[in-house]
Design a protein around this motif. Structure first.
Motif, PDB file in Angstrom:
ATOM      1  N   GLY A 146       0.820  -1.199   0.000  1.00 48.01           N
ATOM      2  CA  GLY A 146       0.000   0.000   0.000  1.00 48.01           C
ATOM      3  C   GLY A 146       0.852   1.246   0.000  1.00 48.01           C
ATOM      4  O   GLY A 146       2.081   1.193  -0.034  1.00 48.01           O
ATOM      5  N   ASN A 147       0.207   2.403   0.014  1.00 50.46           N
ATOM      6  CA  ASN A 147       0.906   3.674   0.052  1.00 50.46           C
ATOM      7  C   ASN A 147       1.286   4.005   1.486  1.00 50.46           C
ATOM      8  O   ASN A 147       0.881   3.330   2.425  1.00 50.46           O
ATOM      9  CB  ASN A 147       0.000   4.762  -0.523  1.00 50.46           C
ATOM     10  N   VAL A 148       2.068   5.086   1.651  1.00 52.07           N
ATOM     11  CA  VAL A 148       2.421   5.535   2.999  1.00 52.07           C
ATOM     12  C   VAL A 148       1.132   5.920   3.717  1.00 52.07           C
ATOM     13  O   VAL A 148       0.268   6.612   3.169  1.00 52.07           O
ATOM     14  CB  VAL A 148       3.374   6.740   2.922  1.00 52.07           C
ATOM     15  N   PHE A 207      10.903  -4.857   0.760  1.00 45.78           N
ATOM     16  CA  PHE A 207      10.280  -4.847   2.087  1.00 45.78           C
ATOM     17  C   PHE A 207       9.250  -3.720   2.163  1.00 45.78           C
ATOM     18  O   PHE A 207       9.415  -2.658   1.574  1.00 45.78           O
ATOM     19  CB  PHE A 207      11.319  -4.590   3.179  1.00 45.78           C
ATOM     20  N   GLU A 208       8.182  -3.968   2.919  1.00 41.88           N
ATOM     21  CA  GLU A 208       7.355  -2.880   3.432  1.00 41.88           C
ATOM     22  C   GLU A 208       7.790  -2.634   4.875  1.00 41.88           C
ATOM     23  O   GLU A 208       8.321  -3.535   5.533  1.00 41.88           O
ATOM     24  CB  GLU A 208       5.867  -3.223   3.334  1.00 41.88           C
ATOM     25  N   HIS A 209       7.593  -1.395   5.362  1.00 44.73           N
ATOM     26  CA  HIS A 209       8.111  -1.024   6.668  1.00 44.73           C
ATOM     27  C   HIS A 209       7.065  -0.280   7.489  1.00 44.73           C
ATOM     28  O   HIS A 209       6.170   0.374   6.939  1.00 44.73           O
ATOM     29  CB  HIS A 209       9.354  -0.129   6.528  1.00 44.73           C
ATOM     30  N   GLY A 210       7.230  -0.360   8.793  1.00 49.79           N
ATOM     31  CA  GLY A 210       6.433   0.419   9.723  1.00 49.79           C
ATOM     32  C   GLY A 210       7.356   1.067  10.741  1.00 49.79           C
ATOM     33  O   GLY A 210       8.326   0.451  11.186  1.00 49.79           O
ATOM     34  N   GLY A 260       3.727   4.571  11.398  1.00 53.89           N
ATOM     35  CA  GLY A 260       3.764   5.037  10.019  1.00 53.89           C
ATOM     36  C   GLY A 260       4.147   3.905   9.091  1.00 53.89           C
ATOM     37  O   GLY A 260       5.196   3.281   9.275  1.00 53.89           O
ATOM     38  N   TYR A 261       3.298   3.631   8.099  1.00 56.85           N
ATOM     39  CA  TYR A 261       3.512   2.521   7.162  1.00 56.85           C
ATOM     40  C   TYR A 261       4.097   3.038   5.850  1.00 56.85           C
ATOM     41  O   TYR A 261       3.648   4.053   5.312  1.00 56.85           O
ATOM     42  CB  TYR A 261       2.198   1.800   6.879  1.00 56.85           C
ATOM     43  N   ILE A 262       5.086   2.314   5.330  1.00 48.74           N
ATOM     44  CA  ILE A 262       5.742   2.655   4.068  1.00 48.74           C
ATOM     45  C   ILE A 262       5.728   1.414   3.198  1.00 48.74           C
ATOM     46  O   ILE A 262       6.184   0.339   3.624  1.00 48.74           O
ATOM     47  CB  ILE A 262       7.196   3.103   4.312  1.00 48.74           C
ATOM     48  N   GLY A 263       5.214   1.537   1.987  1.00 46.31           N
ATOM     49  CA  GLY A 263       5.108   0.387   1.096  1.00 46.31           C
ATOM     50  C   GLY A 263       6.431   0.015   0.460  1.00 46.31           C
ATOM     51  O   GLY A 263       7.469   0.650   0.675  1.00 46.31           O
ATOM     52  N   GLY A 318       9.445  -6.239   6.396  1.00 47.07           N
ATOM     53  CA  GLY A 318       9.454  -7.581   5.852  1.00 47.07           C
ATOM     54  C   GLY A 318       8.859  -7.600   4.465  1.00 47.07           C
ATOM     55  O   GLY A 318       8.203  -6.642   4.029  1.00 47.07           O
ATOM     56  N   THR A 319       9.084  -8.692   3.752  1.00 46.99           N
ATOM     57  CA  THR A 319       8.431  -8.865   2.459  1.00 46.99           C
ATOM     58  C   THR A 319       6.943  -9.088   2.684  1.00 46.99           C
ATOM     59  O   THR A 319       6.544  -9.720   3.669  1.00 46.99           O
ATOM     60  CB  THR A 319       9.040 -10.065   1.709  1.00 46.99           C
ATOM     61  N   PRO A 320       6.070  -8.569   1.813  1.00 46.91           N
ATOM     62  CA  PRO A 320       4.632  -8.770   1.988  1.00 46.91           C
ATOM     63  C   PRO A 320       4.317 -10.246   2.205  1.00 46.91           C
ATOM     64  O   PRO A 320       4.824 -11.119   1.505  1.00 46.91           O
ATOM     65  CB  PRO A 320       4.045  -8.234   0.682  1.00 46.91           C
ATOM     66  N   PHE A 321       3.471 -10.520   3.185  1.00 44.45           N
ATOM     67  CA  PHE A 321       3.250 -11.891   3.642  1.00 44.45           C
ATOM     68  C   PHE A 321       2.574 -12.757   2.580  1.00 44.45           C
ATOM     69  O   PHE A 321       2.934 -13.908   2.382  1.00 44.45           O
ATOM     70  CB  PHE A 321       2.425 -11.878   4.927  1.00 44.45           C
TER      71      PHE A 321
END
Length: 313
Positions: free
Chosen positions: A18-20, A202-205, A226-229, A250-253
């Motif tokens: 997803g988006n930030v 990776f996506e990050h939080g 804060g989520y970062i795609g 992590g990589t999207p599950f």
């Protein structure tokens, strides 16, 4: 830590890039009106996963004592990370250990485990995060396991970084995981800015514990995540007053799970069967030795079948 909500919600999760976005915490009282309250950012309707991270409780500073009786887990790993305090851990794998600030305790539930958590007499204030990792389908019946790790503090500019899972800032954790992951604590000095190289797949939080922080130009308040795609190669954090954050990645599950109470499964029937086995005290979960009390009973299942609920597209 157990999810000791009286009426735990059922969650079927999917992971989609997803988006930030900003994930707002919701206050959840654990164990009754006099018990500790936590700020939960995962899971929620807005987002159910960051990589395989599927549960994020942020608590304290709190002077409540923790006394969580033996309770079960399936299909997940628990990650305990403290800023302040000390917790005594016992599990049915035969492990007796302590959770202390700056030290990782990672427990693998897999096919089934149970454990207890009690704050020690040396602990007057509890402050930290409790995290869960969903195990992929191929590994979700893995045997019980426990890993402990004290990561070194590394410095990049005016930032102090402790990498407890994965790799960041040239430091790599030796702790084994079932999917590619990142977990790190970062402390920023006042008026600091740090740019970190991150993995593009990776996506990050970024969970803000204390202080103030911006992800690029997006400001967080304490407790927000804060989520970062995927697709970014750098992560820039800046602060005015100073900050402490926890970075998850992590990589999207890419799988759906059903999460209810302390169980992660794939269907309603699996969850119901896990509950029945826990109530029947079968060998799936084993027994905790040394806890001076009874096991935690499972709450009743919801009236209907557990239904899918995942990330919006």
């Amino acid at each position: 830590m157990s999810n000791v909500e009286v009426e735990p919600a059922e969650v079927t999760c999917t992971s989609t890039p997803g988006n930030v976005e900003i994930l707002e915490p919701r206050d959840v009282p654990l164990g009754g009106p006099r018990a500790m309250s936590v700020r939960r950012t995962l899971p929620q309707k807005q987002r159910s996963f960051i990589g395989a991270w599927c549960f994020c409780d942020h608590y304290g500073p709190d002077d409540h004592k923790m006394d969580v009786a033996p309770h079960p887990h399936t299909g997940l790993q628990t990650v305990s990370w403290l800023f302040t305090g000390e917790i005594e851990h016992r599990d049915s794998h035969g492990v007796h250990a302590y959770v202390r600030p700056g030290e990782l305790n990672l427990m693998t539930g897999g096919r089934g485990i149970c454990h207890s958590e009690v704050s020690t007499t040396r602990s007057t204030t509890l402050h930290g995060v409790q995290l869960w990792l969903a195990l992929p389908d191929a590994s979700r019946d893995a045997p019980r396991d426990f890993q402990h790790y004290s990561p070194p503090a590394v410095h990049q500019g005016n930032a102090t970084i402790k990498v407890f899972l994965g790799e960041l800032a040239g430091e790599k954790s030796p702790v084994r995981t079932f999917t590619p992951l990142l977990g790190a604590e970062i402390v920023l000095e006042p008026n600091a800015t740090v740019t970190l190289d991150i993995k593009t797949d990776f996506e990050h939080g970024v969970l803000l514990d204390t202080g103030d922080v911006k992800i690029d130009e997006t400001a967080l308040t304490p407790g927000q995540l804060g989520y970062i795609g995927t697709g970014r190669s750098t992560l820039t954090l800046s602060t005015t007053a100073g900050a402490r954050v926890v970075v998850l990645g992590g990589t999207p599950f890419g799988e759906e799970i059903v999460m209810w109470w302390n169980f992660v499964g794939r269907t309603h029937d699996e969850i119901a069967a896990y509950r029945d086995e826990w109530q029947a005290e079968t060998d799936r979960f084993g027994r905790v030795e040394g806890y001076p009390g009874n096991r935690l009973p499972a709450p009743p299942l919801p009236g209907g079948r557990l239904r899918p609920r995942g990330n919006p597209v």
